[in-house]
Design a protein around this motif. Sequence first.
Motif, PDB file in Angstrom:
ATOM      1  N   LEU A  70      38.749 -11.357  13.335  1.00  0.00           N
ATOM      2  CA  LEU A  70      38.959 -12.705  13.862  1.00  0.00           C
ATOM      3  C   LEU A  70      38.016 -13.707  13.214  1.00  0.00           C
ATOM      4  CD1 LEU A  70      40.268 -14.645  15.908  1.00  0.00           C
ATOM      5  CD2 LEU A  70      38.519 -13.927  17.563  1.00  0.00           C
ATOM      6  N   LEU A  71      36.749 -13.338  13.066  1.00  0.00           N
ATOM      7  CA  LEU A  71      35.771 -14.221  12.437  1.00  0.00           C
ATOM      8  C   LEU A  71      36.188 -14.571  11.012  1.00  0.00           C
ATOM      9  CD1 LEU A  71      32.952 -15.616  12.449  1.00  0.00           C
ATOM     10  CD2 LEU A  71      32.027 -13.470  11.554  1.00  0.00           C
ATOM     11  N   LEU A  72      36.623 -13.577  10.245  1.00  0.00           N
ATOM     12  CA  LEU A  72      37.026 -13.817   8.858  1.00  0.00           C
ATOM     13  C   LEU A  72      38.227 -14.756   8.795  1.00  0.00           C
ATOM     14  CD1 LEU A  72      36.611 -10.218   7.371  1.00  0.00           C
ATOM     15  CD2 LEU A  72      35.042 -12.159   7.182  1.00  0.00           C
ATOM     16  N   ARG A  73      39.198 -14.559   9.664  1.00  0.00           N
ATOM     17  CA  ARG A  73      40.382 -15.438   9.671  1.00  0.00           C
ATOM     18  C   ARG A  73      40.012 -16.879  10.043  1.00  0.00           C
ATOM     19  NH1 ARG A  73      42.808 -10.766  12.139  1.00  0.00           N
ATOM     20  NH2 ARG A  73      44.309  -9.781  10.699  1.00  0.00           N
ATOM     21  N   GLU A  74      39.054 -17.033  10.930  1.00  0.00           N
ATOM     22  CA  GLU A  74      38.670 -18.378  11.373  1.00  0.00           C
ATOM     23  C   GLU A  74      37.774 -19.093  10.358  1.00  0.00           C
ATOM     24  OE1 GLU A  74      38.903 -17.963  16.225  1.00  0.00           O
ATOM     25  OE2 GLU A  74      37.051 -17.366  15.220  1.00  0.00           O
ATOM     26  N   LEU A  98      38.188 -18.250   6.826  1.00  0.00           N
ATOM     27  CA  LEU A  98      39.089 -18.366   5.681  1.00  0.00           C
ATOM     28  C   LEU A  98      40.394 -19.036   6.105  1.00  0.00           C
ATOM     29  CD1 LEU A  98      38.444 -14.865   4.068  1.00  0.00           C
ATOM     30  CD2 LEU A  98      37.585 -17.089   3.294  1.00  0.00           C
ATOM     31  N   CYS A  99      40.238 -20.196   6.683  1.00  0.00           N
ATOM     32  CA  CYS A  99      41.373 -20.977   7.177  1.00  0.00           C
ATOM     33  C   CYS A  99      41.673 -22.085   6.166  1.00  0.00           C
ATOM     34  CB  CYS A  99      41.047 -21.567   8.547  1.00  0.00           C
ATOM     35  SG  CYS A  99      42.365 -22.558   9.256  1.00  0.00           S
ATOM     36  N   GLN A 100      42.941 -22.192   5.736  1.00  0.00           N
ATOM     37  CA  GLN A 100      43.299 -23.171   4.715  1.00  0.00           C
ATOM     38  C   GLN A 100      42.969 -24.600   5.149  1.00  0.00           C
ATOM     39  OE1 GLN A 100      44.808 -22.699   1.647  1.00  0.00           O
ATOM     40  NE2 GLN A 100      44.927 -20.471   1.759  1.00  0.00           N
ATOM     41  N   ASN A 101      43.169 -24.888   6.410  1.00  0.00           N
ATOM     42  CA  ASN A 101      42.892 -26.231   6.923  1.00  0.00           C
ATOM     43  C   ASN A 101      41.418 -26.310   7.329  1.00  0.00           C
ATOM     44  OD1 ASN A 101      42.678 -28.651   8.336  1.00  0.00           O
ATOM     45  ND2 ASN A 101      44.698 -28.452   9.282  1.00  0.00           N
ATOM     46  N   PRO A 102      40.613 -27.118   6.639  1.00  0.00           N
ATOM     47  CA  PRO A 102      39.177 -27.185   6.955  1.00  0.00           C
ATOM     48  C   PRO A 102      38.887 -27.670   8.366  1.00  0.00           C
ATOM     49  CG  PRO A 102      39.805 -28.926   5.413  1.00  0.00           C
ATOM     50  CD  PRO A 102      40.974 -28.001   5.520  1.00  0.00           C
ATOM     51  N   LEU A 103      39.817 -28.424   8.958  1.00  0.00           N
ATOM     52  CA  LEU A 103      39.604 -28.925  10.317  1.00  0.00           C
ATOM     53  C   LEU A 103      39.669 -27.815  11.354  1.00  0.00           C
ATOM     54  CD1 LEU A 103      41.722 -32.220  10.223  1.00  0.00           C
ATOM     55  CD2 LEU A 103      39.240 -31.973   9.990  1.00  0.00           C
ATOM     56  N   HIS A 104      40.308 -26.696  11.000  1.00  0.00           N
ATOM     57  CA  HIS A 104      40.465 -25.591  11.938  1.00  0.00           C
ATOM     58  C   HIS A 104      39.443 -24.481  11.726  1.00  0.00           C
ATOM     59  CE1 HIS A 104      44.974 -26.841  12.316  1.00  0.00           C
ATOM     60  NE2 HIS A 104      44.163 -27.647  12.988  1.00  0.00           N
ATOM     61  N   ARG A 105      38.550 -24.644  10.743  1.00  0.00           N
ATOM     62  CA  ARG A 105      37.533 -23.628  10.491  1.00  0.00           C
ATOM     63  C   ARG A 105      36.408 -23.709  11.510  1.00  0.00           C
ATOM     64  NH1 ARG A 105      36.958 -25.214   4.398  1.00  0.00           N
ATOM     65  NH2 ARG A 105      39.125 -24.714   3.860  1.00  0.00           N
ATOM     66  N   LEU A 106      35.795 -22.560  11.760  1.00  0.00           N
ATOM     67  CA  LEU A 106      34.544 -22.577  12.527  1.00  0.00           C
ATOM     68  C   LEU A 106      33.520 -23.363  11.721  1.00  0.00           C
ATOM     69  CD1 LEU A 106      34.281 -18.824  13.627  1.00  0.00           C
ATOM     70  CD2 LEU A 106      35.265 -20.725  14.902  1.00  0.00           C
ATOM     71  N   ARG A 107      32.774 -24.247  12.388  1.00  0.00           N
ATOM     72  CA  ARG A 107      31.824 -25.047  11.617  1.00  0.00           C
ATOM     73  C   ARG A 107      30.627 -25.547  12.425  1.00  0.00           C
ATOM     74  NH1 ARG A 107      36.433 -27.833  12.576  1.00  0.00           N
ATOM     75  NH2 ARG A 107      36.344 -29.961  13.399  1.00  0.00           N
ATOM     76  N   TYR A 108      30.607 -25.317  13.719  1.00  0.00           N
ATOM     77  CA  TYR A 108      29.480 -25.767  14.529  1.00  0.00           C
ATOM     78  C   TYR A 108      28.780 -24.558  15.138  1.00  0.00           C
ATOM     79  CZ  TYR A 108      31.762 -30.306  14.132  1.00  0.00           C
ATOM     80  OH  TYR A 108      32.342 -31.446  13.642  1.00  0.00           O
ATOM     81  N   HIS A 128      27.720 -23.823  18.072  1.00  0.00           N
ATOM     82  CA  HIS A 128      28.221 -23.298  19.347  1.00  0.00           C
ATOM     83  C   HIS A 128      29.498 -22.483  19.160  1.00  0.00           C
ATOM     84  CE1 HIS A 128      30.556 -27.111  19.167  1.00  0.00           C
ATOM     85  NE2 HIS A 128      31.488 -26.395  19.800  1.00  0.00           N
ATOM     86  N   HIS A 129      30.247 -22.745  18.066  1.00  0.00           N
ATOM     87  CA  HIS A 129      31.430 -21.927  17.773  1.00  0.00           C
ATOM     88  C   HIS A 129      31.033 -20.463  17.553  1.00  0.00           C
ATOM     89  CE1 HIS A 129      33.852 -25.596  16.090  1.00  0.00           C
ATOM     90  NE2 HIS A 129      33.847 -25.558  17.407  1.00  0.00           N
ATOM     91  N   PHE A 130      29.908 -20.274  16.880  1.00  0.00           N
ATOM     92  CA  PHE A 130      29.467 -18.912  16.569  1.00  0.00           C
ATOM     93  C   PHE A 130      28.729 -18.274  17.749  1.00  0.00           C
ATOM     94  CE2 PHE A 130      29.825 -21.274  12.597  1.00  0.00           C
ATOM     95  CZ  PHE A 130      30.584 -20.421  11.819  1.00  0.00           C
ATOM     96  N   GLN A 131      28.009 -19.084  18.489  1.00  0.00           N
ATOM     97  CA  GLN A 131      27.263 -18.538  19.617  1.00  0.00           C
ATOM     98  C   GLN A 131      28.173 -17.910  20.671  1.00  0.00           C
ATOM     99  OE1 GLN A 131      25.127 -22.174  20.542  1.00  0.00           O
ATOM    100  NE2 GLN A 131      23.192 -21.306  19.811  1.00  0.00           N
ATOM    101  N   PHE A 141      29.641 -12.071  17.713  1.00  0.00           N
ATOM    102  CA  PHE A 141      28.194 -12.266  17.852  1.00  0.00           C
ATOM    103  C   PHE A 141      27.723 -12.020  19.287  1.00  0.00           C
ATOM    104  CE2 PHE A 141      29.266 -14.943  14.143  1.00  0.00           C
ATOM    105  CZ  PHE A 141      28.394 -14.391  13.217  1.00  0.00           C
ATOM    106  N   ARG A 142      28.505 -11.301  20.051  1.00  0.00           N
ATOM    107  CA  ARG A 142      28.105 -11.011  21.419  1.00  0.00           C
ATOM    108  C   ARG A 142      26.766 -10.254  21.417  1.00  0.00           C
ATOM    109  NH1 ARG A 142      32.424  -8.664  22.893  1.00  0.00           N
ATOM    110  NH2 ARG A 142      33.435 -10.502  23.803  1.00  0.00           N
TER     111      ARG A 142
END
Length: 406
Positions: free
Chosen positions: A329-333, A335-345, A347-350, A355-356
């Motif tokens: 799931l992390l890799l798909r989020e 390697l997302c073609q649309n940069p607006l839909h990528r993880l980038r903040y 708190h997204h990773f926390q 990362f549990r």
Amino acid sequence: MGALSCRQGQDTQQGQHTRVAALHEQGGNIRGLWKSLWSGVGTIRSGLEELWELQGHQYVHQESLQPAPLLVEKPLSEWPVPQFINLFLPEFPVRPIRGQQQLKILGLLAKGSFGTVLKVLDCAQRAVFAVKVVPKVKVLQRDTVKQCKEEVSIQRQINHPFVHSLGDSWQGKRHLFIMCSYCSTDLYSLWSAIGCFPEASIRLFAAELVLVLCYLHDLGIIHRDVKMENILLDERGHLKLTDFGLSRHLPQGSRAYTICGTLQYMAPEVLSGGPYNHAADWWSLGVLLFSLATGKFPVAEERDHVAMLASVTHCSFEIPSSLNLELSLLLRELLCQNPLHRLRYLHHFQVHPFFRGVTFDPELLQKQPVNFVMETKATQTSPLESMPFNDFDCDLESFLVYPILA
């Protein structure tokens, strides 16, 4: 810079990584300013290139008991063109010959298209450093004065436990010098030796990279060359992001258009010529983590950015079923073609399931050494680092270096 971005001049490893850079974002064209200079000086061929041509040819042997070479240039007052100095100020100050620290050259760390990285001993501090040596002529020919100065400016601005720290920078007659702390290996060398990484190590390295990228982006800095070769490993196995040669200040909300980076790590919006922003670094992180987890890149390298864009756009990444669902799931989020839909903040990773149980705190992450890295490093010897020198041209004009043969 190899050890640097200075980083470590590692763009030539395995023939897989090709830097592509357009000129329109590098500052004004100054070739006209130096046209008269070139006619007087001629084409100055850096001896750094001669070093590599000398390999495999006849060497001039020196006595094995000669003292270690010193990295010292002749006084700058001998150079008759003051603009050749002023152009690189203030990021690269002039060092008076008396105050110039004596650096004994211990070996060669890396050779890239833009400069060479040397392992040196600072005689005054009795400490080992890595020094990136860049010919001024190449900087002027490529019209990248602004980029070189910004590289140093950015490194002086940042202070983070997962960033390769800048020790000093200065200029000689014909070269720029960037000195950083020394690390004996990088993530690419480790990956080449062992292939797939344990999931626990992927989680640790991912958390450390998330922290450093969030830190840079909060400062308005985009790295643009996140890759395994630009991640050094310290004495405890934790990472240090290096080589800010393609980085630039990019305020939040701004966009960049230069096609630059390493092909297999470049986001689709970078390959297409923009506009792009800091989200491009998260794509590069996704490529890196995919490679650590599977032992291969998500997309094979193509001959240029046009072909690479076609492959990235039309190829669906095959994530092995052996990976757990959270990592997939992390890799798909990322390697997302649309940069607006990528993880980038942050708190997204926390809150991400992969990362549990991870505490995103640099001090806590560094508390324990990375055991498998330590064990692997103990059995490895870098082929470049094992090449000592017994002669060095202190003027750096011809840069003739001779390996000691066994």
